[in-house]
Design an enzyme around this catalytic site. Sequence first.
Site, PDB file in Angstrom:
ATOM      1  N   PHE A  75       0.736  18.865 -25.869  1.00  0.00           N
ATOM      2  CA  PHE A  75       0.297  20.259 -25.682  1.00  0.00           C
ATOM      3  C   PHE A  75       0.766  21.187 -26.794  1.00  0.00           C
ATOM      4  O   PHE A  75       0.492  22.384 -26.766  1.00  0.00           O
ATOM      5  CB  PHE A  75       0.795  20.809 -24.333  1.00  0.00           C
ATOM      6  CG  PHE A  75       0.442  19.932 -23.169  1.00  0.00           C
ATOM      7  CD1 PHE A  75      -0.881  19.545 -22.957  1.00  0.00           C
ATOM      8  CD2 PHE A  75       1.421  19.481 -22.283  1.00  0.00           C
ATOM      9  CE1 PHE A  75      -1.211  18.718 -21.886  1.00  0.00           C
ATOM     10  CE2 PHE A  75       1.092  18.649 -21.220  1.00  0.00           C
ATOM     11  CZ  PHE A  75      -0.226  18.270 -21.016  1.00  0.00           C
ATOM     12  N   LYS A  80      10.137  14.855 -27.866  1.00  0.00           N
ATOM     13  CA  LYS A  80      10.257  13.451 -28.209  1.00  0.00           C
ATOM     14  C   LYS A  80       8.903  12.805 -28.195  1.00  0.00           C
ATOM     15  O   LYS A  80       8.519  12.162 -27.237  1.00  0.00           O
ATOM     16  CB  LYS A  80      11.202  12.765 -27.211  1.00  0.00           C
ATOM     17  CG  LYS A  80      12.629  13.175 -27.463  1.00  0.00           C
ATOM     18  CD  LYS A  80      13.452  13.239 -26.213  1.00  0.00           C
ATOM     19  CE  LYS A  80      14.792  13.918 -26.552  1.00  0.00           C
ATOM     20  NZ  LYS A  80      15.845  13.609 -25.610  1.00  0.00           N
ATOM     21  N   ALA A 107      18.059  15.498 -18.763  1.00  0.00           N
ATOM     22  CA  ALA A 107      18.202  16.906 -18.377  1.00  0.00           C
ATOM     23  C   ALA A 107      18.905  17.037 -17.020  1.00  0.00           C
ATOM     24  O   ALA A 107      19.710  17.951 -16.810  1.00  0.00           O
ATOM     25  CB  ALA A 107      16.824  17.555 -18.312  1.00  0.00           C
ATOM     26  N   LYS A 152      12.050   5.017 -28.876  1.00  0.00           N
ATOM     27  CA  LYS A 152      12.743   4.596 -27.657  1.00  0.00           C
ATOM     28  C   LYS A 152      11.831   4.680 -26.436  1.00  0.00           C
ATOM     29  O   LYS A 152      11.989   3.904 -25.496  1.00  0.00           O
ATOM     30  CB  LYS A 152      14.023   5.415 -27.445  1.00  0.00           C
ATOM     31  CG  LYS A 152      13.766   6.882 -27.179  1.00  0.00           C
ATOM     32  CD  LYS A 152      14.533   7.355 -25.986  1.00  0.00           C
ATOM     33  CE  LYS A 152      13.917   8.655 -25.503  1.00  0.00           C
ATOM     34  NZ  LYS A 152      14.534   9.830 -26.078  1.00  0.00           N
ATOM     35  N   ARG A 166      10.020   8.160 -16.989  1.00  0.00           N
ATOM     36  CA  ARG A 166       8.553   8.103 -16.823  1.00  0.00           C
ATOM     37  C   ARG A 166       7.963   6.936 -17.601  1.00  0.00           C
ATOM     38  O   ARG A 166       7.035   6.283 -17.156  1.00  0.00           O
ATOM     39  CB  ARG A 166       7.916   9.379 -17.399  1.00  0.00           C
ATOM     40  CG  ARG A 166       7.832  10.525 -16.463  1.00  0.00           C
ATOM     41  CD  ARG A 166       6.785  11.531 -16.937  1.00  0.00           C
ATOM     42  NE  ARG A 166       7.015  12.008 -18.296  1.00  0.00           N
ATOM     43  CZ  ARG A 166       7.904  12.933 -18.630  1.00  0.00           C
ATOM     44  NH1 ARG A 166       8.664  13.464 -17.703  1.00  0.00           N
ATOM     45  NH2 ARG A 166       8.048  13.319 -19.887  1.00  0.00           N
ATOM     46  N   ASN A 167       8.523   6.712 -18.791  1.00  0.00           N
ATOM     47  CA  ASN A 167       7.977   5.651 -19.636  1.00  0.00           C
ATOM     48  C   ASN A 167       8.201   4.275 -19.025  1.00  0.00           C
ATOM     49  O   ASN A 167       7.337   3.418 -19.035  1.00  0.00           O
ATOM     50  CB  ASN A 167       8.600   5.737 -21.028  1.00  0.00           C
ATOM     51  CG  ASN A 167       8.133   6.980 -21.762  1.00  0.00           C
ATOM     52  OD1 ASN A 167       6.973   7.116 -22.084  1.00  0.00           O
ATOM     53  ND2 ASN A 167       9.049   7.907 -21.981  1.00  0.00           N
TER      54      ASN A 167
END
Lengths: 331, 331
Positions: free
Chosen positions: B87, B109, B143, B194, B258-259
């Site tokens: 975005f 990232k 975070a 990563k 998430r990855n």
Amino acid sequence: MDKQQKIAVLGGGSWATAIVKMLSENLETVGWYMRDSQSIEHIKENNHNPKYLSSAELDANRLDLSYDINETVSKYDTLIFAIPSAFLESELHKLSISLENKIIFSAIKGIVPETGLIVGEHFNTEYQIPIENIGVITGPCHAEEVAMERLSYLTIACQDEEKAKKMATYLESWYINAKTSDDIIGTEYAAVLKNIYAVAAGIAHGLGYGDNFQAVLMSNAIREMKRFIRKVHKMKRNINNSAYLGDLLVTGYSTFSRNRHFGNMIGKGYTVKSAQLEMSMIAEGYYAAKSAYKISLENKAKTPIIDAVFAILYEQKSPKKEFKKLTDKLD
Amino acid sequence: MDKQQKIAVLGGGSWATAIVKMLSENLETVGWYMRDSQSIEHIKENNHNPKYLSSAELDANRLDLSYDINETVSKYDTLIFAIPSAFLESELHKLSISLENKIIFSAIKGIVPETGLIVGEHFNTEYQIPIENIGVITGPCHAEEVAMERLSYLTIACQDEEKAKKMATYLESWYINAKTSDDIIGTEYAAVLKNIYAVAAGIAHGLGYGDNFQAVLMSNAIREMKRFIRKVHKMKRNINNSAYLGDLLVTGYSTFSRNRHFGNMIGKGYTVKSAQLEMSMIAEGYYAAKSAYKISLENKAKTPIIDAVFAILYEQKSPKKEFKKLTDKLD
């Protein structure tokens, strides 16, 4: 492959059981010494070890089991020792026959308390085994995943490349990849040091540090391991290979690791004695910390993590304060 | 420390919120742009971000919130971008004022899909920001642990050391250690790669590989990362520093990533489309795999893990078969 190769495993624990399972995928007969005759009877009847790694299916027809260490040693040319380092000497004292001309592989991840040496050095100096007849079998490898036949990689180290390659052949199967290395000192130290770092990871967790810090700790640990091993035995090695970094990670990130569990209790405020009583097993990293600290001092290696673990375990320093100091030394 | 330093954060997600929290430990006022005006109203009234990292306590009195990117950019000298890379361009297109003379830090990232560049390079080539005015803020850092005020280490990279040091001062606190580096290209690529390795770790888990293999995968991943970054930007760096290895580990071993979650679904047989629909969020590693594969090819880097992830995600290759092939290339 010579399916009649005379290889025996000494030890009755999980890792010994896993190695027996790997070998019996390839060999017609695997020698196997363990102290406990009841376990031997159980294995013969039920095809699994009742006390350790009982989920691993074994083929008793292929096993030459004995509770007499002299019988096993006399019958086999290549001996794989997988006895906890704390008990190695008391087992070796039972020997009435010589280890001369035997090829000795260590699958032990620890320091021999009586001599403060890694196992290979111990066999070399105390039993006059020539260095080219000594090898190391190392991970990253949880025995439990061998039982489940999940793909695992081993590193087989020996200064005599042919012996490493041969042993690799006998351990390999559809779920085991075995690589070779000529760094017997470095791979064995890595296997010892990683247990101290697993204790450190446990202490950090017990003190309330999180995953962000754990990543920093492991990143510092591998750099510290590199410095330590280079001081002890300088040679060309890539510390990020599986036998060093991989082995550190599989232990440091395992929630099943005895060493991590022990550290966690220390971090939560248990004394060393009460943590050991509670666990009823001794964490290898406890002994390793003492020897490694001494070796680090002698070699003037910069090892803040080992130093902190030593101070906490042997000098009754406060884990909280030692780790606060440690965090300022990490980056 | 100049508590009136004019620093703003752009973005409303978890990582943006964590950075705002860190800065407001030190600065009297932190500029904060986010698109969502309702979230802004909520933060002003309730002192926490309703949608992301809502457990982080914020002090609304110290926040200069705006849903107008031009307002925020015009008032602040140093801009920290923490907008998902997908975005970034659509946000930057809203700008009617120049970024000239601004110091730009990327806390993103990912790769900018429109240009296939890492964020620093994107600002440099597309917006003519001089390289010495571009910096990178990188982990290892979830975070969520910043919200909990758990000790975390950041690396602040800028070719102009003074700017890196200054930013480090504003981010540091009793729970944040900030180190500096001059490797903006390498640290940013590490943060991008990563995510691909986390996707790979997820695929492996989804296919049923265990912890032993995961350790081997990560040990190979850091070596692959080293080769890749050296090809792209050769300079002296220790790949085992926290910004590279630490960042890889905190993501690769996180079950919240998430990855990793995306990879896990692919490993379990979901198509890319159905996994993305199911997650309702896009895994950065998905886009990163495409760009990294292209860059790797162009630079003739040896990157079997990236190649396998690319083949699975973009060429509809079977995860099972690709990983079988990959396991033979790892050691």
